[in-house]
Design a protein around this motif. Structure first.
Motif, PDB file in Angstrom:
ATOM      1  N   LYS A  89      27.038  17.613 -14.934  1.00 46.74           N
ATOM      2  CA  LYS A  89      25.617  17.769 -15.901  1.00 46.74           C
ATOM      3  C   LYS A  89      24.536  16.963 -14.889  1.00 46.74           C
ATOM      4  O   LYS A  89      23.486  17.349 -14.722  1.00 46.74           O
ATOM      5  CB  LYS A  89      25.569  16.893 -17.136  1.00 46.74           C
ATOM      6  CG  LYS A  89      26.098  17.826 -18.392  1.00 46.74           C
ATOM      7  CD  LYS A  89      26.494  17.309 -19.558  1.00 46.74           C
ATOM      8  CE  LYS A  89      25.518  16.263 -20.091  1.00 46.74           C
ATOM      9  NZ  LYS A  89      25.553  15.719 -21.508  1.00 46.74           N
ATOM     10  N   GLN A  90      24.998  15.550 -14.618  1.00 48.55           N
ATOM     11  CA  GLN A  90      24.187  14.666 -13.779  1.00 48.55           C
ATOM     12  C   GLN A  90      23.693  15.362 -12.476  1.00 48.55           C
ATOM     13  O   GLN A  90      22.411  15.347 -11.965  1.00 48.55           O
ATOM     14  CB  GLN A  90      24.798  13.410 -13.384  1.00 48.55           C
ATOM     15  CG  GLN A  90      24.889  12.699 -14.839  1.00 48.55           C
ATOM     16  CD  GLN A  90      25.433  11.262 -14.384  1.00 48.55           C
ATOM     17  OE1 GLN A  90      26.494  11.040 -13.507  1.00 48.55           O
ATOM     18  NE2 GLN A  90      24.859  10.224 -15.132  1.00 48.55           N
ATOM     19  N   THR A  91      24.520  15.838 -11.776  1.00 52.71           N
ATOM     20  CA  THR A  91      24.320  16.480 -10.385  1.00 52.71           C
ATOM     21  C   THR A  91      23.347  17.736 -10.743  1.00 52.71           C
ATOM     22  O   THR A  91      22.147  18.112  -9.855  1.00 52.71           O
ATOM     23  CB  THR A  91      25.424  16.766  -9.400  1.00 52.71           C
ATOM     24  OG1 THR A  91      26.405  17.546 -10.230  1.00 52.71           O
ATOM     25  CG2 THR A  91      26.161  15.699  -9.240  1.00 52.71           C
ATOM     26  N   ASN A 113      26.683  21.087 -20.950  1.00 54.77           N
ATOM     27  CA  ASN A 113      27.630  21.706 -20.244  1.00 54.77           C
ATOM     28  C   ASN A 113      28.102  23.080 -21.053  1.00 54.77           C
ATOM     29  O   ASN A 113      28.331  23.215 -22.092  1.00 54.77           O
ATOM     30  CB  ASN A 113      29.217  21.086 -20.225  1.00 54.77           C
ATOM     31  CG  ASN A 113      29.013  19.959 -18.804  1.00 54.77           C
ATOM     32  OD1 ASN A 113      28.113  19.998 -17.946  1.00 54.77           O
ATOM     33  ND2 ASN A 113      29.816  19.064 -18.954  1.00 54.77           N
ATOM     34  N   THR A 155      30.515  14.576 -16.990  1.00 55.92           N
ATOM     35  CA  THR A 155      29.089  13.957 -16.942  1.00 55.92           C
ATOM     36  C   THR A 155      28.670  14.114 -15.604  1.00 55.92           C
ATOM     37  O   THR A 155      27.459  14.595 -15.379  1.00 55.92           O
ATOM     38  CB  THR A 155      29.227  12.650 -17.474  1.00 55.92           C
ATOM     39  OG1 THR A 155      29.846  12.533 -18.751  1.00 55.92           O
ATOM     40  CG2 THR A 155      27.859  11.751 -17.322  1.00 55.92           C
ATOM     41  N   ALA A 156      29.145  13.948 -14.589  1.00 54.56           N
ATOM     42  CA  ALA A 156      28.660  14.066 -13.152  1.00 54.56           C
ATOM     43  C   ALA A 156      28.261  15.758 -12.930  1.00 54.56           C
ATOM     44  O   ALA A 156      27.379  15.691 -12.172  1.00 54.56           O
ATOM     45  CB  ALA A 156      29.819  13.948 -12.349  1.00 54.56           C
ATOM     46  N   THR A 211      20.404  18.335 -21.263  1.00 62.65           N
ATOM     47  CA  THR A 211      21.149  19.235 -20.371  1.00 62.65           C
ATOM     48  C   THR A 211      22.689  19.352 -21.069  1.00 62.65           C
ATOM     49  O   THR A 211      23.039  18.101 -21.489  1.00 62.65           O
ATOM     50  CB  THR A 211      21.395  18.515 -19.017  1.00 62.65           C
ATOM     51  OG1 THR A 211      20.105  18.620 -18.413  1.00 62.65           O
ATOM     52  CG2 THR A 211      22.161  19.513 -17.890  1.00 62.65           C
ATOM     53  N   LEU A 225      18.038  14.542 -18.288  1.00 64.68           N
ATOM     54  CA  LEU A 225      19.521  14.681 -18.548  1.00 64.68           C
ATOM     55  C   LEU A 225      19.627  14.894 -20.213  1.00 64.68           C
ATOM     56  O   LEU A 225      20.859  15.413 -20.401  1.00 64.68           O
ATOM     57  CB  LEU A 225      20.093  13.443 -17.957  1.00 64.68           C
ATOM     58  CG  LEU A 225      21.539  13.340 -18.228  1.00 64.68           C
ATOM     59  CD1 LEU A 225      22.324  14.258 -17.389  1.00 64.68           C
ATOM     60  CD2 LEU A 225      22.337  11.805 -17.466  1.00 64.68           C
ATOM     61  N   ASP A 226      19.081  14.114 -20.963  1.00 60.84           N
ATOM     62  CA  ASP A 226      19.199  14.317 -22.387  1.00 60.84           C
ATOM     63  C   ASP A 226      19.233  15.736 -22.814  1.00 60.84           C
ATOM     64  O   ASP A 226      19.432  16.042 -23.883  1.00 60.84           O
ATOM     65  CB  ASP A 226      18.677  13.429 -22.977  1.00 60.84           C
ATOM     66  CG  ASP A 226      17.100  13.415 -22.920  1.00 60.84           C
ATOM     67  OD1 ASP A 226      16.618  14.037 -22.007  1.00 60.84           O
ATOM     68  OD2 ASP A 226      16.391  13.025 -23.874  1.00 60.84           O
ATOM     69  N   SER A 228      33.997  11.519 -17.503  1.00 61.91           N
ATOM     70  CA  SER A 228      33.252  11.098 -16.510  1.00 61.91           C
ATOM     71  C   SER A 228      33.073  12.375 -15.463  1.00 61.91           C
ATOM     72  O   SER A 228      31.785  12.441 -15.046  1.00 61.91           O
ATOM     73  CB  SER A 228      34.132  10.150 -15.654  1.00 61.91           C
ATOM     74  OG  SER A 228      34.076   9.095 -16.503  1.00 61.91           O
ATOM     75  N   ALA A 260      21.250  18.112 -13.180  1.00 64.35           N
ATOM     76  CA  ALA A 260      19.957  17.873 -13.602  1.00 64.35           C
ATOM     77  C   ALA A 260      19.179  17.245 -12.653  1.00 64.35           C
ATOM     78  O   ALA A 260      18.023  17.722 -12.508  1.00 64.35           O
ATOM     79  CB  ALA A 260      20.324  16.832 -14.972  1.00 64.35           C
ATOM     80  N   ARG A 261      19.793  16.610 -11.785  1.00 67.51           N
ATOM     81  CA  ARG A 261      18.890  15.732 -10.645  1.00 67.51           C
ATOM     82  C   ARG A 261      18.468  16.786  -9.775  1.00 67.51           C
ATOM     83  O   ARG A 261      17.281  17.022  -9.251  1.00 67.51           O
ATOM     84  CB  ARG A 261      19.914  14.779  -9.959  1.00 67.51           C
ATOM     85  CG  ARG A 261      19.234  13.998  -8.910  1.00 67.51           C
ATOM     86  CD  ARG A 261      20.181  13.019  -8.291  1.00 67.51           C
ATOM     87  NE  ARG A 261      20.376  11.987  -9.363  1.00 67.51           N
ATOM     88  CZ  ARG A 261      21.738  11.542  -9.616  1.00 67.51           C
ATOM     89  NH1 ARG A 261      22.750  11.988  -8.896  1.00 67.51           N
ATOM     90  NH2 ARG A 261      22.009  11.020 -10.533  1.00 67.51           N
TER      91      ARG A 261
END
Length: 116
Positions: A27-29, A43, A24-25, A41, A38-39, A21, A31-32
């Motif tokens: 990557k999410q931060t 690590n 993933t966070a 992106t 996101l798909d 998790s 990408a945002r």
């Protein structure tokens, strides 16, 4: 912590209940913030020369520093910045602090070992 806008300088990854998790966070931060899909992106990890959290100069804007990882049956040779055979009777070896950052999938480094 991230939800409240607070980040730690170095995260003890092996101490987390769900380290996936956290990855993933990262990557999410990223990408945002960069408006990436996101798909698309991934690590990417960079092994640093820091061994202790106090050596890290500060927060990294591109990703997160993590600690608490070990290698089994191998070791990290800091002189040549590469994986080497483990020393006799030394099964688990501590890894230096690692920078995990998100990059676009088409810009990921290709001249490095891709761990399965």
């Amino acid at each position: 912590m991230w939800r409240m806008g607070l980040r730690t300088q170095v995260t003890w990854l092996s101490g987390l209940f769900s380290p996936q998790s956290f990855l993933t966070a990262v990557k999410q931060t990223t990408a945002r913030r960069n408006e990436w899909a996101l798909d698309r992106t991934e690590n990417q990890t960079d092994v640093t020369r820091y061994w202790e959290p106090g050596q890290v100069p500060g927060l990294n804007k591109e990703g997160a520093y993590v600690t608490g990882l070990t290698m089994e049956g191998a070791r990290w040779d800091e002189k040549i910045a590469s994986i080497e055979e483990s020393r006799p009777k030394d099964q688990f070896c501590k890894m230096p602090i690692i920078l995990i950052k998100a990059v676009q999938a088409d810009k990921i480094e290709t001249n490095v070992y891709s761990c399965p």
